[in-house]
Design an enzyme around this catalytic site. Structure first.
Site, PDB file in Angstrom:
ATOM      1  CD  GLU A 116      -2.784  -1.147   2.501  1.00  0.00           C
ATOM      2  OE1 GLU A 116      -3.549  -2.096   2.675  1.00  0.00           O
ATOM      3  OE2 GLU A 116      -2.724  -0.169   3.291  1.00  0.00           O
ATOM      4  N   PRO A 117       0.330   2.418  -0.254  1.00  0.00           N
ATOM      5  CG  PRO A 117      -0.990   4.109  -1.203  1.00  0.00           C
ATOM      6  CD  PRO A 117      -1.060   2.703  -0.679  1.00  0.00           C
TER       7      PRO A 117
ATOM      8  CB  THR B 289       3.092  -8.476 -10.189  1.00  0.00           C
ATOM      9  OG1 THR B 289       4.222  -7.714  -9.767  1.00  0.00           O
ATOM     10  CG2 THR B 289       3.434  -9.205 -11.475  1.00  0.00           C
TER      11      THR B 289
ATOM     12  NE  ARG C   2      33.662  -3.478 -30.808  1.00  0.00           N
ATOM     13  CZ  ARG C   2      33.490  -2.475 -31.663  1.00  0.00           C
ATOM     14  NH1 ARG C   2      32.984  -2.709 -32.863  1.00  0.00           N
ATOM     15  NH2 ARG C   2      33.790  -1.245 -31.291  1.00  0.00           N
TER      16      ARG C   2
ATOM     17  CB  ILE D  20      31.419  -7.079 -22.187  1.00  0.00           C
ATOM     18  CG1 ILE D  20      32.258  -7.545 -20.986  1.00  0.00           C
ATOM     19  CG2 ILE D  20      31.797  -7.855 -23.444  1.00  0.00           C
ATOM     20  CD1 ILE D  20      32.000  -8.966 -20.550  1.00  0.00           C
TER      21      ILE D  20
ATOM     22  CD  GLU E 188       7.725 -12.328  -4.507  1.00  0.00           C
ATOM     23  OE1 GLU E 188       7.942 -13.248  -3.696  1.00  0.00           O
ATOM     24  OE2 GLU E 188       7.356 -12.521  -5.674  1.00  0.00           O
TER      25      GLU E 188
ATOM     26  CB  THR F  71      14.394  -3.930  -0.307  1.00  0.00           C
ATOM     27  OG1 THR F  71      14.472  -3.910   1.140  1.00  0.00           O
ATOM     28  CG2 THR F  71      13.208  -3.082  -0.765  1.00  0.00           C
TER      29      THR F  71
ATOM     30  CD  GLU G 180      18.518  -2.200   0.872  1.00  0.00           C
ATOM     31  OE1 GLU G 180      19.540  -1.927   0.229  1.00  0.00           O
ATOM     32  OE2 GLU G 180      17.415  -2.475   0.331  1.00  0.00           O
TER      33      GLU G 180
END
Length: 381
Positions: A127-128, A158, A268, A337, A363, A365, A367
């Site tokens: 929620e906010p 999601t 490359r 790269i 789901e 962070t 932290e």
């Protein structure tokens, strides 16, 4: 100790990889650029039996183990992060709580069509004012006769606007704090349930991330999931499993970045030879491969522990934390790269980088994962 996949798991990985390379990879850039939800791919995944993969056949699933589910998410993410997160949210966050905590009637009514792919699911927690502090949710559910009346708002959900079935967390007894939270099953089209804004995201642009609004939304009394007041415990258990899915998703994106980097480095030419010949490039590739393999072992071990029926909270947090950050480093190195080309949309590595960034946020962070891990370690030693 056996670190090898069994023959069934190897065959399953090949099936999903072949599907992803044929049906998803050619569409991945278009899905990202247009930001359109890939319904056709979801329907094909249902036909393949993926949408209920880890659930028993009696509930419409395939009866596969959690390692196979992690493999599926990894292979889908290797092709498209948008498809992978849609799938992971459906399985881990929507279907799983119904399977774990639902009544037999709820499983028959909701899980069966969700596991068969007939219906898509979502889980509404954030929620906010309640993100990492999940116990701070304000959405309220009040029992009125034989109906629950729900009022509140969810964000960053999601599959929110495309889901047929949404599990939401709401406060049923404010005086009890987190023990006063319950979970509910709400069907799309229920009066009082409407979709708010759709997020315009940095990555995973083919995945829908929605605001859900509930205004005097009435649902039957029997749509309470499990027992009243058990919601907080339920979604912590649900998130443990979900972190395996997010870890596997990061793993797939990191693997895609590694493969793209190796391919480009071989092609490359600078200073008269492929840049893959240069030690600076080789060391980056070595680090990418090593860290992703370590992440894979963490993800698969957490999945194995889940299948053994033992607690895997610490291991799931470790898998999600390490895989998301290892994939972040792999995507960074892959882009480096590629040099200037990596910063353009001509090559897919910039998409891998953008898509993976969510895995260190969603789901829980990085932290929060460190807090979970530290608490588990401090309480066990």
């Amino acid at each position: 100790m056996d670190f090898a996949l069994n023959e069934e798991q190897k065959l399953f990985r090949k099936v999903v990889r072949d599907f992803a390379e044929k049906e998803i990879m050619p569409r991945a850039q278009e899905i990202d650029e247009k930001g359109e939800f890939p319904w056709d791919i979801i329907h094909k995944m249902a036909d393949l039996g993926l949408m209920g993969l880890p659930f028993p056949e009696e509930y419409g699933g395939a009866g596969a183990d959690t390692i196979s589910y992690a493999i599926a998410v990894e292979e889908l993410a290797r092709a498209s992060g948008s498809v992978a997160i849609t799938y992971s949210a459906h399985i881990s966050l929507a279907c799983t709580p119904i399977y774990l905590f639902g009544t037999e009637e709820q499983k028959r009514k909701y899980l069966v069509p969700m596991a068969s792919g007939e219906k898509l699911g979502a889980f509404g927690l954030t929620e906010p004012g309640a993100g990492s502090d999940a116990a701070a949710i304000k959405t309220r559910a009040v029992l009125d006769g034989d109906e629950w009346v729900i009022n509140g708002q969810k964000i960053f959900i999601t599959n929110g606007s495309v889901a047929d079935v949404v599990i939401i967390a709401a406060v049923t007894d404010p005086a009890k704090g987190k023990r006063g939270i319950s979970n509910f099953i709400i069907e799309k089209g229920t009066p009082g349930f409407k979709i708010g804004r759709e997020e315009d995201k940095m990555g995973l642009r083919g995945s829908v991330t929605s605001e859900l609004i509930f205004e005097n939304c009435r649902i039957p009394k029997e749509n309470l999931l499990g027992k009243e007041g058990q919601g907080y415990k339920q979604f912590l258990i649900t998130l443990d499993g979900g972190r395996i899915g997010i870890g596997a998703m990061a793993l797939g994106l990191g693997q895609a970045a590694l493969e793209a980097a190796v391919k480009y480095a071989k092609e490359r030419v600078q200073f008269g030879q492929p840049i893959a010949n240069f030690q600076a490039i080789q060391w980056m590739i070595a680090d990418m491969a090593t860290e992703l393999e370590a992440a894979r072992l963490l993800v698969y071990r957490a999945a194995w522990l889940k299948d053994q029926g033992v607690r895997f909270t610490k291991e799931a947090a470790m898998a999600k934390l390490y895989a998301s950050e290892a994939a972040e480093r792999a995507c960074y190195k892959a882009l480096q790269i590629h040099g200037g080309y990596g910063y353009t949309r001509e090559y897919p590595v910039e998409r891998f980088y953008r898509d993976n960034r969510l895995t260190a946020i969603g789901e829980g962070t990085s932290e929060i994962q460190r807090l979970v891990i530290a608490r588990q370690v401090l309480s066990s030693l």
